[in-house]
Design a protein around this motif. Structure first.
Motif, PDB file in Angstrom:
ATOM      1  N   VAL A  59      11.712 -21.507  28.071  1.00  0.00           N
ATOM      2  CA  VAL A  59      11.791 -22.540  27.000  1.00  0.00           C
ATOM      3  C   VAL A  59      10.538 -22.565  26.513  1.00  0.00           C
ATOM      4  O   VAL A  59       9.382 -22.891  26.843  1.00  0.00           O
ATOM      5  CB  VAL A  59      12.241 -24.029  27.365  1.00  0.00           C
ATOM      6  CG1 VAL A  59      12.147 -24.793  25.993  1.00  0.00           C
ATOM      7  CG2 VAL A  59      13.528 -23.921  27.891  1.00  0.00           C
ATOM      8  N   LEU A  60      10.332 -21.579  25.197  1.00  0.00           N
ATOM      9  CA  LEU A  60       9.085 -21.501  24.584  1.00  0.00           C
ATOM     10  C   LEU A  60       8.637 -22.996  23.548  1.00  0.00           C
ATOM     11  O   LEU A  60       7.572 -23.164  23.441  1.00  0.00           O
ATOM     12  CB  LEU A  60       9.076 -20.478  23.755  1.00  0.00           C
ATOM     13  CG  LEU A  60       9.741 -19.100  24.152  1.00  0.00           C
ATOM     14  CD1 LEU A  60       9.830 -17.929  23.196  1.00  0.00           C
ATOM     15  CD2 LEU A  60       8.754 -18.786  25.382  1.00  0.00           C
ATOM     16  N   ALA A  61       9.618 -23.576  23.178  1.00  0.00           N
ATOM     17  CA  ALA A  61       9.344 -24.815  22.314  1.00  0.00           C
ATOM     18  C   ALA A  61      10.776 -25.231  21.995  1.00  0.00           C
ATOM     19  O   ALA A  61      11.806 -24.682  22.260  1.00  0.00           O
ATOM     20  CB  ALA A  61       8.581 -24.411  21.070  1.00  0.00           C
ATOM     21  N   GLY A  62      10.643 -26.489  21.440  1.00  0.00           N
ATOM     22  CA  GLY A  62      11.885 -27.321  21.150  1.00  0.00           C
ATOM     23  C   GLY A  62      12.017 -27.366  19.684  1.00  0.00           C
ATOM     24  O   GLY A  62      10.967 -27.329  18.973  1.00  0.00           O
ATOM     25  N   VAL A 113       3.764 -18.765  15.008  1.00  0.00           N
ATOM     26  CA  VAL A 113       2.359 -19.220  15.036  1.00  0.00           C
ATOM     27  C   VAL A 113       2.657 -20.469  15.702  1.00  0.00           C
ATOM     28  O   VAL A 113       1.639 -20.929  16.396  1.00  0.00           O
ATOM     29  CB  VAL A 113       1.813 -19.129  13.773  1.00  0.00           C
ATOM     30  CG1 VAL A 113       0.604 -19.960  13.687  1.00  0.00           C
ATOM     31  CG2 VAL A 113       1.531 -17.643  13.213  1.00  0.00           C
ATOM     32  N   THR A 114       3.208 -21.579  15.210  1.00  0.00           N
ATOM     33  CA  THR A 114       3.095 -22.701  15.370  1.00  0.00           C
ATOM     34  C   THR A 114       3.533 -22.917  16.963  1.00  0.00           C
ATOM     35  O   THR A 114       3.180 -23.835  17.604  1.00  0.00           O
ATOM     36  CB  THR A 114       4.471 -23.538  14.681  1.00  0.00           C
ATOM     37  OG1 THR A 114       3.955 -23.506  13.347  1.00  0.00           O
ATOM     38  CG2 THR A 114       4.085 -25.233  15.054  1.00  0.00           C
ATOM     39  N   ILE A 115       4.528 -22.228  17.504  1.00  0.00           N
ATOM     40  CA  ILE A 115       4.836 -22.106  18.827  1.00  0.00           C
ATOM     41  C   ILE A 115       3.765 -21.917  19.623  1.00  0.00           C
ATOM     42  O   ILE A 115       3.344 -22.516  20.923  1.00  0.00           O
ATOM     43  CB  ILE A 115       6.222 -21.305  19.126  1.00  0.00           C
ATOM     44  CG1 ILE A 115       7.324 -22.013  18.496  1.00  0.00           C
ATOM     45  CG2 ILE A 115       6.352 -20.853  20.616  1.00  0.00           C
ATOM     46  CD1 ILE A 115       8.582 -21.009  18.383  1.00  0.00           C
ATOM     47  N   PRO A 132      -4.835 -23.150  14.676  1.00  0.00           N
ATOM     48  CA  PRO A 132      -5.304 -22.152  13.831  1.00  0.00           C
ATOM     49  C   PRO A 132      -6.217 -22.503  12.829  1.00  0.00           C
ATOM     50  O   PRO A 132      -6.273 -23.680  12.349  1.00  0.00           O
ATOM     51  CB  PRO A 132      -3.957 -21.443  13.184  1.00  0.00           C
ATOM     52  CG  PRO A 132      -2.869 -21.883  14.347  1.00  0.00           C
ATOM     53  CD  PRO A 132      -3.006 -23.076  14.519  1.00  0.00           C
ATOM     54  N   VAL A 133      -6.924 -21.489  12.563  1.00  0.00           N
ATOM     55  CA  VAL A 133      -8.159 -21.858  11.588  1.00  0.00           C
ATOM     56  C   VAL A 133      -7.474 -21.809  10.040  1.00  0.00           C
ATOM     57  O   VAL A 133      -6.615 -20.922   9.787  1.00  0.00           O
ATOM     58  CB  VAL A 133      -9.028 -20.538  11.496  1.00  0.00           C
ATOM     59  CG1 VAL A 133     -10.064 -20.630  10.421  1.00  0.00           C
ATOM     60  CG2 VAL A 133      -9.965 -20.997  12.773  1.00  0.00           C
ATOM     61  N   LEU A 147       4.462 -29.624  12.769  1.00  0.00           N
ATOM     62  CA  LEU A 147       5.416 -29.663  11.679  1.00  0.00           C
ATOM     63  C   LEU A 147       4.882 -28.266  10.884  1.00  0.00           C
ATOM     64  O   LEU A 147       3.973 -27.787  10.575  1.00  0.00           O
ATOM     65  CB  LEU A 147       5.292 -30.629  10.628  1.00  0.00           C
ATOM     66  CG  LEU A 147       6.249 -30.833   9.344  1.00  0.00           C
ATOM     67  CD1 LEU A 147       7.706 -30.866  10.315  1.00  0.00           C
ATOM     68  CD2 LEU A 147       5.955 -31.819   8.630  1.00  0.00           C
ATOM     69  N   SER A 148       6.043 -27.318  10.670  1.00  0.00           N
ATOM     70  CA  SER A 148       5.905 -26.239   9.937  1.00  0.00           C
ATOM     71  C   SER A 148       6.693 -26.275   8.426  1.00  0.00           C
ATOM     72  O   SER A 148       7.716 -26.534   8.494  1.00  0.00           O
ATOM     73  CB  SER A 148       6.440 -24.851  10.692  1.00  0.00           C
ATOM     74  OG  SER A 148       6.197 -23.766   9.845  1.00  0.00           O
ATOM     75  N   LEU A 149       6.026 -26.145   7.518  1.00  0.00           N
ATOM     76  CA  LEU A 149       6.472 -26.242   6.124  1.00  0.00           C
ATOM     77  C   LEU A 149       6.689 -25.020   5.159  1.00  0.00           C
ATOM     78  O   LEU A 149       5.801 -24.259   5.271  1.00  0.00           O
ATOM     79  CB  LEU A 149       5.599 -27.270   5.309  1.00  0.00           C
ATOM     80  CG  LEU A 149       5.514 -28.753   6.183  1.00  0.00           C
ATOM     81  CD1 LEU A 149       4.455 -29.589   5.062  1.00  0.00           C
ATOM     82  CD2 LEU A 149       6.769 -29.391   6.132  1.00  0.00           C
TER      83      LEU A 149
END
Length: 369
Positions: free
Chosen positions: A212-215, A311-313, A322-323, A352-354
């Motif tokens: 499970v990498l992320a929810g 990237v967010t995961i 991240p920069v 949050l990824s927008l």
């Protein structure tokens, strides 16, 4: 699918395949965005001698798009492992042009052979929110119990026609650098990418011992229909998408510890996004780390949202935010807590990824560590 109700099942990501100008796989991408190692160079794939901008983030020797997609689909399915199902839907995000149908057909045939999926269920061509829209649909299908597993893939290879259109429209950065939320920013830079994720029911994944990498805790979508290419200045459209994602997850705004912003480097769009964050997070905005990783890997149009989800995961996994690369100085109209100079060590529970697209479409994906 549009309800804000808390999901009954828990969608999670169990497989991930990535190909970007930073390299193949998640690790080179994660390293590049963490330390601001940009992937931009002078375009040699086609003639840009008459263009205002001559740089992009491109693969050195790109395979055909269908082949690139099949490579990341195979990687994602391999990581997720078999679940015994032959009915896994494949949702595919692509740029809409004369080659879209052929690419989708080749991906359908290859994915059936490689992963046993029955074909491409749906093709998404909704510009820069296409992949996030597909992820939201996949998560909704899993959360509602209609599917136990969904495969989402997205790809974009920069072609001369699209490059020329963006350049003619003065959307590309004149100085060849993408500078989100920075003073002196002048536009975006295009990019190659192919990404695939496997989304499935968390309980089913745990029963079979899958990674499970992320929810995917929440997702939201909105349309502000303000202008064909300019965002609603007060950020209301994007704010509604973010608020919907939080409401669906039952998560308070103050629980979010990082935002991977849309941040295209556009003067108007970045300002509107900063306004959206203020609307959603209020005083918490001053303590909320924000960066746009497009400054490193570029803008991959229909594949952008899936690339930025990856990237967010990685950021949640590694504890490195991240920069926000390309920084020249503050824009008083943005006023965000940008991650500058190097990666910020943090282990937030939620990020949050927008993403936004021409025409006023907005998406928000709430990712849980």
């Amino acid at each position: 699918m549009s309800s804000d109700a808390v999901p009954a099942a828990r969608p999670v990501v169990t497989g991930l395949g990535v190909l970007s100008a930073c390299g193949r796989g998640l690790e080179p991408l994660a390293a590049a965005v963490s330390y601001g190692k940009t992937a931009f160079d002078t375009v040699s794939r086609f003639d840009v001698s008459r263009r205002r901008t001559t740089r992009a983030a491109l693969l050195t020797d790109p395979p055909p798009l269908a082949e690139a997609l099949l490579g990341v689909i195979a990687d994602a399915c391999r990581q997720a492992g078999p679940d015994g199902s032959t009915e896994t839907p494949l949702l595919l995000a692509l740029h809409s042009d004369l080659g879209t149908a052929e690419v989708a057909a080749r991906v359908a045939e290859g994915a059936a052979r490689l992963c046993g999926v029955p074909g491409v269920t749906r093709v998404y061509t909704g510009a820069c929110v296409a992949a996030a829209t597909a992820v939201a649909d996949a998560a909704a299908l899993v959360a509602a119990g209609r599917q136990s597993r969904v495969l989402v893939a997205a790809g974009h290879l920069v072609q001369p026609g699209v490059f020329a259109a963006f350049d003619a429209g003065r959307a590309l950065a004149r100085d060849g650098e993408l500078r989100p939320f920075s003073a002196g920013r002048s536009g975006t830079l295009l990019a190659d990418a192919a990404v695939a994720v496997v989304i499935e029911d968390g309980a089913a994944a745990e029963r079979r011992g899958a990674p499970v990498l992320a929810g995917l805790a929440g997702w939201g979508r909105s349309g502000d229909a303000h202008h064909v290419c300019r965002p609603l200045p007060d950020g209301g459209g994007m704010a509604r998408a973010a608020e919907s994602a939080l409401a669906r997850a039952g998560v308070a705004a103050a629980e979010v510890g990082y935002v991977n912003a849309n941040g295209t480097g556009s003067t108007l769009a970045d300002r509107a996004e900063a306004n959206a964050l203020r609307r959603v997070f209020g005083s918490h905005t001053d303590r909320l780390p924000v960066s746009s990783t497009k400054a490193v890997h570029g803008h991959a149009l229909e594949a952008s949202a899936l690339l930025e989800l990856a990237v967010t995961i990685a950021a949640l996994r590694d504890g490195l935010l991240p920069v926000n690369a390309g920084w020249l100085g503050p824009d008083p109209d943005c006023g965000l807590d940008l991650v500058l100079d190097g990666p910020r060590e943090a282990r937030p529970r939620y990020a949050l990824s927008l993403n936004s697209a021409f025409g006023g479409a907005n998406t928000a994906l709430l990712v849980a560590a």
